[in-house]
Design a protein around this motif. Structure first.
Motif, mmCIF file in Angstrom:
data_model
loop_
_atom_site.group_PDB
_atom_site.id
_atom_site.type_symbol
_atom_site.label_atom_id
_atom_site.label_comp_id
_atom_site.label_asym_id
_atom_site.label_seq_id
_atom_site.Cartn_x
_atom_site.Cartn_y
_atom_site.Cartn_z
ATOM 1 N N ASN A 325 -20.938 -20.716 10.415
ATOM 2 C CA ASN A 325 -19.657 -20.369 11.100
ATOM 3 C C ASN A 325 -19.762 -19.330 11.810
ATOM 4 O OD1 ASN A 325 -18.424 -22.591 9.647
ATOM 5 N ND2 ASN A 325 -17.669 -21.505 8.055
ATOM 6 N N GLU A 329 -19.145 -19.002 15.894
ATOM 7 C CA GLU A 329 -18.447 -18.159 16.446
ATOM 8 C C GLU A 329 -18.922 -17.341 17.363
ATOM 9 O OE1 GLU A 329 -14.526 -16.852 17.265
ATOM 10 O OE2 GLU A 329 -15.130 -18.524 15.746
ATOM 11 N N LYS A 332 -19.796 -18.663 21.315
ATOM 12 C CA LYS A 332 -18.896 -18.809 22.115
ATOM 13 C C LYS A 332 -19.021 -17.955 23.313
ATOM 14 C CE LYS A 332 -15.042 -20.246 18.983
ATOM 15 N NZ LYS A 332 -13.830 -19.901 18.464
#
Length: 487
Positions: A325, A329, A332
């Motif tokens: 995760n 993230e 991006k």
């Protein structure tokens, strides 16, 4: 390091002086040649750790050591009392200096601030290794009551090399690992401007987290004479195996399997003609796999992965969703998932698949054709239809990736040796918007990022840097660096 020490005095009573062989010729002296050490290897980093705290410490004359009179106790061996531990090495060894010997001494199971009694039992070129006898004055972070494994520490019959930090609180372990990352960038990227290294991310499980263990046993040339032989893991100092019936870091499923296999081996010990390394791996639904060629199935968050049991896959499942995760993230671009995602050492597709959501296209490259087949199959099992997997060298990937760099993010998760210069040069030439570099060896990571940033001439910066604790109680730390393009 300073010049090697002069040869120690060899005078001794006539009765103990080395005798000439019957042929009257002097014995041939062995010449010790110091082997070249890779700076990012464990020994290379250890030497930097030592120099960091004791810059003028002398080396040991290894030619003299190998030619010592075996009838006279080697002058560097024996007990050392009230040794103050000044620092901690990257691999969890306490570093002290014995004024009487004028030598650096490394002691396992110790912390900075400890004052200990130890027994020197091994001579190396840059240090002496000693086993811990007792703690005279404990360090402020030491708490022996926290240890939960009977094979850990200086206790009789203990000495397993698998753990280093059970004698201190978990919060202290996380800070120790953060400092390893700090030192890695100090050693291998001293001029690089990096942000403050963030706190190490804790593992949800501090014990019983390992979904893979590989105990082993040796068989002497004459074979096993009885079932009373050790099956377990290496000793922290001695060249022997610590007999281990269960590992406190392993899951219950794995430890049950170990007990059963130990009994089977002991009952059939005569059939073994050579040493064996055993495999115990826990998959989904608490299944136990012992065959390296068997197909493993493991769940990471909402994703399911299959791979050969003998192949690499992270073995602390509790922290994997946190890491994937975090990587997703930080891939991006301007707050949005990248249109194009490139996973350069993709294995069976862990990051390519878990970070694929909302990307237009995903490309993974892996040198192992078998792993690429698993990656393709895993993408299909997880309904990931936007991923393509390529068999080939990561160093050649950008010859085949024809995407828009400003819309592309790249994941790097190389082996311990890090990245080749050819790969870094091609990565720089391609010029993606963002890079997330995941590493099990922060020292090769620091070296690679230092080279990459310098060669970019200011086009990239290190945006964030922090560790993830895949292996509580041990010295290992996974480092994740986030790089962004500035121009």
């Amino acid at each position: 390091m300073t010049e090697p020490m002069a040869a120690p005095p060899t005078s001794a009573p006539e009765s103990k002086k080395r005798q000439l062989p019957s042929n009257g010729k002097k014995p041939k002296r062995k010449i010790y040649k110091s082997a070249a050490v890779d700076p990012i290897s464990s020994q290379g980093v250890l030497r930097k750790n030592i120099k960091d705290v004791f810059p003028d410490a002398p080396c040991n004359d290894m030619t003299e050591f190998y030619n010592r009179d075996r009838s006279i106790e080697w002058h560097l061996n024996g007990k050392v009392e009230n040794l103050e531990i000044k620092s901690l090495s990257h691999n969890g060894l306490g570093i002290g200096f014995d004024d009487t010997r004028n030598r650096v001494i490394l002691v396992p199971y110790t912390f900075p601030g400890d004052v200990v009694n130890a027994n020197v039992c091994r001579t190396e070129e840059y240090y002496l290794m000693a086993e811990l006898i007792s703690v005279v004055t404990p360090a402020s972070i030491r708490d022996n009551s926290l240890a939960f494994c009977k094979y850990f520490g200086e206790k009789e019959g203990a000495g397993c090399a698998g753990c280093q930090y059970q004698y201190t609180a978990y919060s202290n372990q996380l800070e120790i690992k953060r400092q390893v990352i700090v030192n890695a960038y100090k050693y291998f990227a001293p001029e690089l401007e990096i942000p403050t290294i963030q706190e190490t991310v804790a593992s949800p499980l501090e014990k019983k987290y390992r979904t893979k263990l590989t105990p082993h046993f040796d068989v002497p040339k004459k074979g096993l004479a009885s079932p009373d032989f050790p099956i377990g893991f290496g000793h922290v100092i001695k060249n022997q195996i610590v007999d281990i019936e269960e590992c406190s870091l392993g899951t219950d499923v794995i430890n049950t399997g170990i007990k059963q296999k130990r009994e089977e081996i002991k009952n059939n010990y005569k059939q073994y003609k050579r040493g064996v390394t055993l495999l115990f791996r826990e998959g989904s639904n608490e299944s136990l796999i012992t065959d390296p060629k068997a197909i493993m199935q493991e769940t990471v968050g909402k994703y399911v992965f299959e791979y050969k049991a003998g192949e690499f896959f992270q073995n602390n499942n509790s922290i994997l969703p946190i890491v994937t995760n975090f990587v997703a993230e930080n891939l991006k671009i301007n707050g949005e998932p990248p249109q194009y995602l490139v996973d350069t050492y993709c294995g069976c597709g862990l990051f390519a698949i878990t970070c694929s959501s909302n990307a237009k296209e995903v490309v993974g490259v892996e040198i192992s054709a078998q792993n690429v087949e698993f990656a393709r199959s895993n993408a299909e099992k997880n309904n990931v239809s936007n991923a393509e997997f390529i068999v080939g060298q990561a160093e050649r990937i950008f010859e085949r990736v024809n995407k828009e760099p400003e819309l592309t993010s790249v994941v790097i998760d190389p082996p311990r040796k890090g990245c080749d210069k050819l790969f870094l040069d091609q990565l720089l030439q391609f010029g993606p918007a963002r890079i997330v570099y995941v590493s099990c060896n922060v020292h090769s990571q620091a070296r690679d990022i230092d080279y990459f940033i310098k060669e970019s001439n200011g086009k990239y910066k290190v945006e964030s840097l922090r560790g993830f604790d895949f292996f509580p109680q041990t010295y290992h730390v996974e480092s994740v660096a986030v790089l962004s393009r500035t121009s």
